[in-house]
Scaffold this motif. Structure first.
Motif, mmCIF file in Angstrom:
data_model
loop_
_atom_site.group_PDB
_atom_site.id
_atom_site.type_symbol
_atom_site.label_atom_id
_atom_site.label_comp_id
_atom_site.label_asym_id
_atom_site.label_seq_id
_atom_site.Cartn_x
_atom_site.Cartn_y
_atom_site.Cartn_z
ATOM 1 N N ILE A 8 0.841 -1.200 0.000
ATOM 2 C CA ILE A 8 0.000 0.000 0.000
ATOM 3 C C ILE A 8 0.874 1.246 0.000
ATOM 4 C CG2 ILE A 8 -1.791 1.281 1.231
ATOM 5 C CD1 ILE A 8 -2.661 -1.423 0.009
ATOM 6 N N SER A 9 1.934 1.225 0.793
ATOM 7 C CA SER A 9 2.857 2.360 0.838
ATOM 8 C C SER A 9 3.635 2.483 -0.466
ATOM 9 C CB SER A 9 3.831 2.208 2.011
ATOM 10 O OG SER A 9 3.141 2.194 3.241
ATOM 11 N N GLN A 10 4.021 1.345 -1.043
ATOM 12 C CA GLN A 10 4.750 1.382 -2.303
ATOM 13 C C GLN A 10 3.898 1.973 -3.423
ATOM 14 O OE1 GLN A 10 7.327 -1.928 -3.480
ATOM 15 N NE2 GLN A 10 6.763 -2.963 -1.570
ATOM 16 N N ALA A 11 2.600 1.681 -3.413
ATOM 17 C CA ALA A 11 1.714 2.236 -4.437
ATOM 18 C C ALA A 11 1.661 3.759 -4.359
ATOM 19 C CB ALA A 11 0.312 1.655 -4.293
ATOM 20 N N ILE A 12 1.948 4.289 -3.197
ATOM 21 C CA ILE A 12 1.973 5.737 -3.004
ATOM 22 C C ILE A 12 3.348 6.311 -3.335
ATOM 23 C CG2 ILE A 12 1.784 7.579 -1.273
ATOM 24 C CD1 ILE A 12 -0.282 5.753 0.166
ATOM 25 N N ARG A 13 4.424 5.573 -3.003
ATOM 26 C CA ARG A 13 5.767 6.135 -3.092
ATOM 27 C C ARG A 13 6.520 5.815 -4.383
ATOM 28 N NH1 ARG A 13 5.792 10.077 0.562
ATOM 29 N NH2 ARG A 13 7.869 10.355 -0.360
ATOM 30 N N ILE A 14 6.140 4.764 -5.116
ATOM 31 C CA ILE A 14 6.809 4.494 -6.396
ATOM 32 C C ILE A 14 6.587 5.683 -7.321
ATOM 33 C CG2 ILE A 14 6.677 3.111 -8.515
ATOM 34 C CD1 ILE A 14 6.187 0.657 -6.792
ATOM 35 N N GLN A 15 7.664 6.192 -7.881
ATOM 36 C CA GLN A 15 7.560 7.415 -8.660
ATOM 37 C C GLN A 15 8.675 7.490 -9.695
ATOM 38 O OE1 GLN A 15 6.958 10.882 -6.216
ATOM 39 N NE2 GLN A 15 7.738 12.296 -7.763
ATOM 40 N N THR A 16 8.369 8.055 -10.848
ATOM 41 C CA THR A 16 9.385 8.321 -11.858
ATOM 42 C C THR A 16 10.477 9.197 -11.242
ATOM 43 O OG1 THR A 16 7.682 8.249 -13.568
ATOM 44 C CG2 THR A 16 9.769 9.305 -14.149
ATOM 45 N N PHE A 66 2.899 3.832 -13.804
ATOM 46 C CA PHE A 66 1.638 3.153 -13.499
ATOM 47 C C PHE A 66 1.799 1.642 -13.599
ATOM 48 C CE2 PHE A 66 -2.202 1.227 -15.500
ATOM 49 C CZ PHE A 66 -2.972 1.147 -14.352
ATOM 50 N N THR A 67 2.468 1.185 -14.657
ATOM 51 C CA THR A 67 2.644 -0.253 -14.866
ATOM 52 C C THR A 67 3.434 -0.879 -13.726
ATOM 53 O OG1 THR A 67 2.636 0.123 -17.260
ATOM 54 C CG2 THR A 67 3.441 -2.011 -16.489
ATOM 55 N N LYS A 68 4.513 -0.214 -13.297
ATOM 56 C CA LYS A 68 5.335 -0.735 -12.207
ATOM 57 C C LYS A 68 4.513 -0.891 -10.920
ATOM 58 C CE LYS A 68 9.774 1.061 -13.871
ATOM 59 N NZ LYS A 68 10.812 2.110 -13.685
ATOM 60 N N LYS A 69 3.629 0.053 -10.668
ATOM 61 C CA LYS A 69 2.783 -0.043 -9.478
ATOM 62 C C LYS A 69 1.850 -1.244 -9.556
ATOM 63 C CE LYS A 69 2.641 4.859 -8.146
ATOM 64 N NZ LYS A 69 1.767 6.016 -7.858
ATOM 65 N N MET A 70 1.260 -1.480 -10.728
ATOM 66 C CA MET A 70 0.356 -2.612 -10.876
ATOM 67 C C MET A 70 1.110 -3.934 -10.788
ATOM 68 S SD MET A 70 -2.726 -1.523 -11.009
ATOM 69 C CE MET A 70 -3.495 -3.074 -11.473
ATOM 70 N N VAL A 71 2.305 -4.003 -11.355
ATOM 71 C CA VAL A 71 3.131 -5.210 -11.251
ATOM 72 C C VAL A 71 3.436 -5.504 -9.786
ATOM 73 C CG1 VAL A 71 5.449 -6.123 -11.718
ATOM 74 C CG2 VAL A 71 4.145 -5.032 -13.558
ATOM 75 N N MET A 72 3.788 -4.468 -9.047
ATOM 76 C CA MET A 72 4.101 -4.637 -7.626
ATOM 77 C C MET A 72 2.870 -5.094 -6.846
ATOM 78 S SD MET A 72 3.532 -2.977 -4.493
ATOM 79 C CE MET A 72 3.021 -1.359 -5.079
ATOM 80 N N LEU A 73 1.728 -4.478 -7.074
ATOM 81 C CA LEU A 73 0.523 -4.806 -6.313
ATOM 82 C C LEU A 73 0.047 -6.229 -6.581
ATOM 83 C CD1 LEU A 73 -1.494 -1.465 -6.627
ATOM 84 C CD2 LEU A 73 -0.567 -2.451 -4.518
ATOM 85 N N GLU A 74 0.211 -6.709 -7.811
ATOM 86 C CA GLU A 74 -0.227 -8.061 -8.147
ATOM 87 C C GLU A 74 0.834 -9.120 -7.856
ATOM 88 O OE1 GLU A 74 -2.974 -9.319 -8.791
ATOM 89 O OE2 GLU A 74 -4.304 -7.892 -9.796
ATOM 90 N N GLY A 75 2.049 -8.691 -7.512
ATOM 91 C CA GLY A 75 3.119 -9.655 -7.270
ATOM 92 C C GLY A 75 3.584 -10.334 -8.543
ATOM 93 N N GLU A 254 -2.851 5.688 -5.409
ATOM 94 C CA GLU A 254 -2.454 6.180 -4.086
ATOM 95 C C GLU A 254 -3.614 6.152 -3.102
ATOM 96 O OE1 GLU A 254 -0.527 9.972 -4.503
ATOM 97 O OE2 GLU A 254 0.822 9.257 -6.092
ATOM 98 N N THR A 255 -4.839 6.148 -3.598
ATOM 99 C CA THR A 255 -6.018 6.132 -2.716
ATOM 100 C C THR A 255 -6.833 4.845 -2.849
ATOM 101 O OG1 THR A 255 -7.414 7.225 -4.387
ATOM 102 C CG2 THR A 255 -6.199 8.656 -2.851
ATOM 103 N N LEU A 256 -6.336 3.874 -3.605
ATOM 104 C CA LEU A 256 -7.114 2.656 -3.847
ATOM 105 C C LEU A 256 -7.474 1.934 -2.554
ATOM 106 C CD1 LEU A 256 -8.333 0.671 -5.896
ATOM 107 C CD2 LEU A 256 -6.103 -0.484 -5.977
ATOM 108 N N ASP A 257 -6.546 1.845 -1.633
ATOM 109 C CA ASP A 257 -6.785 1.114 -0.389
ATOM 110 C C ASP A 257 -7.938 1.704 0.408
ATOM 111 O OD1 ASP A 257 -6.177 -0.773 1.744
ATOM 112 O OD2 ASP A 257 -5.321 0.934 2.811
ATOM 113 N N VAL A 258 -7.899 3.012 0.630
ATOM 114 C CA VAL A 258 -8.961 3.627 1.444
ATOM 115 C C VAL A 258 -10.293 3.620 0.699
ATOM 116 C CG1 VAL A 258 -7.425 5.022 2.853
ATOM 117 C CG2 VAL A 258 -8.218 5.935 0.675
ATOM 118 N N ARG A 259 -10.250 3.746 -0.614
ATOM 119 C CA ARG A 259 -11.498 3.707 -1.384
ATOM 120 C C ARG A 259 -12.136 2.329 -1.330
ATOM 121 N NH1 ARG A 259 -10.687 3.908 -6.443
ATOM 122 N NH2 ARG A 259 -8.451 4.329 -6.673
ATOM 123 N N MET A 260 -11.342 1.280 -1.551
ATOM 124 C CA MET A 260 -11.913 -0.064 -1.576
ATOM 125 C C MET A 260 -12.461 -0.474 -0.213
ATOM 126 S SD MET A 260 -11.937 -0.886 -4.660
ATOM 127 C CE MET A 260 -12.704 -2.477 -4.345
#
Length: 392
Positions: A8-16, A66-75, A254-260
């Motif tokens: 969850i933190s990585q989805a917020i902090r991963i950045q170009t 964006f792609t890197k974040k999705m790869v990380m979240l899905e493992g 960055e807000t997916l966790d709190v929204r879901m």
């Protein structure tokens, strides 16, 4: 950035990487192409001896973030982002299957995916067998010598059936088949198909990933060797995710966790309320004990998601009256928005199916799909209840 951070933190902090401007929020790279210092640097990029960007149809820093974040979240190992969820579906199939190949498809899939499989895949010599979600003997019987892929979604659209990913993962491995799972309804926060043996995971990022009904997008993640082929196919055919849409989607994660968390809590409460309503014949939500696959849902999902469906008594006419009587909820075919949405699948998303095809996958004339938003749950319930009263 530390690798020890929670996803969850990585989805917020991963950045170009920051530019010399030192921006805090990631910049938006709206450019069609990228320059090189010299001819050899350009040669090396085209020879794939470097990771330099060439052209935004191939890669773009904003899309890559964006792609890197999705790869990380899905493992997953790798991923590729596309212009829409359907381009991710089509690209992942066409890149990996060829004339003479066969695939097994769950009969409960999104209407446009169903149309692609039945109408367009045969044009390329790719055959298919559709099987009922829970019929294990039918899955086994569907395997042919030329079968290469299993394709499914869970929970399904719109009747939120839950397929047993553990069993299907073992089945796919036993027969050496590529397992591709549409994880749109659950998001990677509620369900990780790769943990159960999936080779590819697909999302329409237009839905919960964006979460506000603003942009289109798709993404497919999974095994590096498979993603490589999907990348090469999409690089040539061009279903490219725009940098602007990728920027919106990356910020949305960055807000997916709190929204879901709110979506799931609201959906469960509304579904529980409707179970006892005299105008409602049945309610389906994965985390209701009455759901036929409740035990499977509890095993593989962290929460039930933001979508549920119910059968309104009175069929099509009652359904129309119900939709017309809604005062707050939106009547639209989308889902995964901050705003609660109602739709009538038989006349919209699955209208191209025959009556028999709809019946086979549980899409009845009075079926109403609800995508539960972030409004106060009391307001959602009040609007649905008053519309039900007017549907009599």
């Amino acid at each position: 950035m530390s690798d020890n951070l929670d996803p969850i933190s990585q989805a917020i902090r991963i950045q170009t990487p920051r530019t010399p401007q030192g921006e805090h929020s990631t910049p938006l790279y709206l450019t069609s192409s990228f320059c090189f210092d010299d001819a050899d640097a350009m040669r090396a990029a085209f020879a794939e001896e470097s990771d330099d960007n060439i052209y935004s149809r191939f890669s773009n820093p904003t899309v890559d973030e964006f792609t890197k974040k999705m790869v990380m979240l899905e493992g997953a190992d790798a991923g590729f982002s596309t212009a829409s969820g359907m381009s991710a579906v089509v690209g992942s199939i066409m890149a990996l299957l060829k004339n003479g190949d066969h695939m097994i498809v769950s009969s409960s899939i999104f209407g446009n995916t169903n149309t692609f499989v039945k109408k367009y895949m045969p044009n390329f010599g790719i055959t298919y067998t559709m099987v009922q979600a829970g019929d294990e003997s039918a899955w086994e019987a569907a395997v042919q010598p030329n079968t290469k892929m299993v394709y499914l979604e869970t929970p399904t659209n719109p009747q939120v059936e839950v397929l047993d990913l553990e069993w299907i993962g073992q089945f796919s491995k036993k027969h050496n088949l590529i397992l591709s799972v549409d994880n749109c309804f659950a998001t990677p926060l509620l369900q990780k198909p790769i943990d159960f043996g999936a080779d590819l995971v697909i999302h329409s990022a237009t839905k919960w990933i964006d979460g506000q009904g603003r942009v289109l997008g798709g993404v497919v993640v999974g095994r590096a060797d498979l993603i490589r082929e999907i990348y090469l196919f999409c690089r040539v055919t061009g279903p490219t995710l725009s940098a602007f849409n990728a920027w919106v989607l990356s910020k949305s994660l960055e807000t997916l966790d709190v929204r879901m968390e709110r979506h799931c809590a609201n959906a469960l409460k509304v579904a529980e309320t409707l179970e006892s309503h005299p105008q409602v014949a049945s309610v389906r939500y994965p985390f209701l004990p009455s759901h036929p696959q409740y035990a499977i849902a509890k095993k593989q999902m962290k929460a039930g998601g933001g979508v549920f469906c119910f059968e309104i008594k009175g069929g099509v006419e009652a359904g129309r009256k119900f939709l017309n009587a809604l005062q707050m909820l939106s009547v639209t075919a989308n889902l995964g928005d901050t705003r609660s949405i109602c739709s009538h699948p038989a006349s919209t998303t699955h209208s191209k199916l025959t009556d028999d095809e709809r019946a086979a996958v549980g899409i009845t004339p009075g079926l109403i799909r609800v995508s539960t938003g972030l409004e106060k749950v009391e307001d959602i319930i009040a609007d649905i209840l008053q519309a039900l009263e007017k549907s009599l």
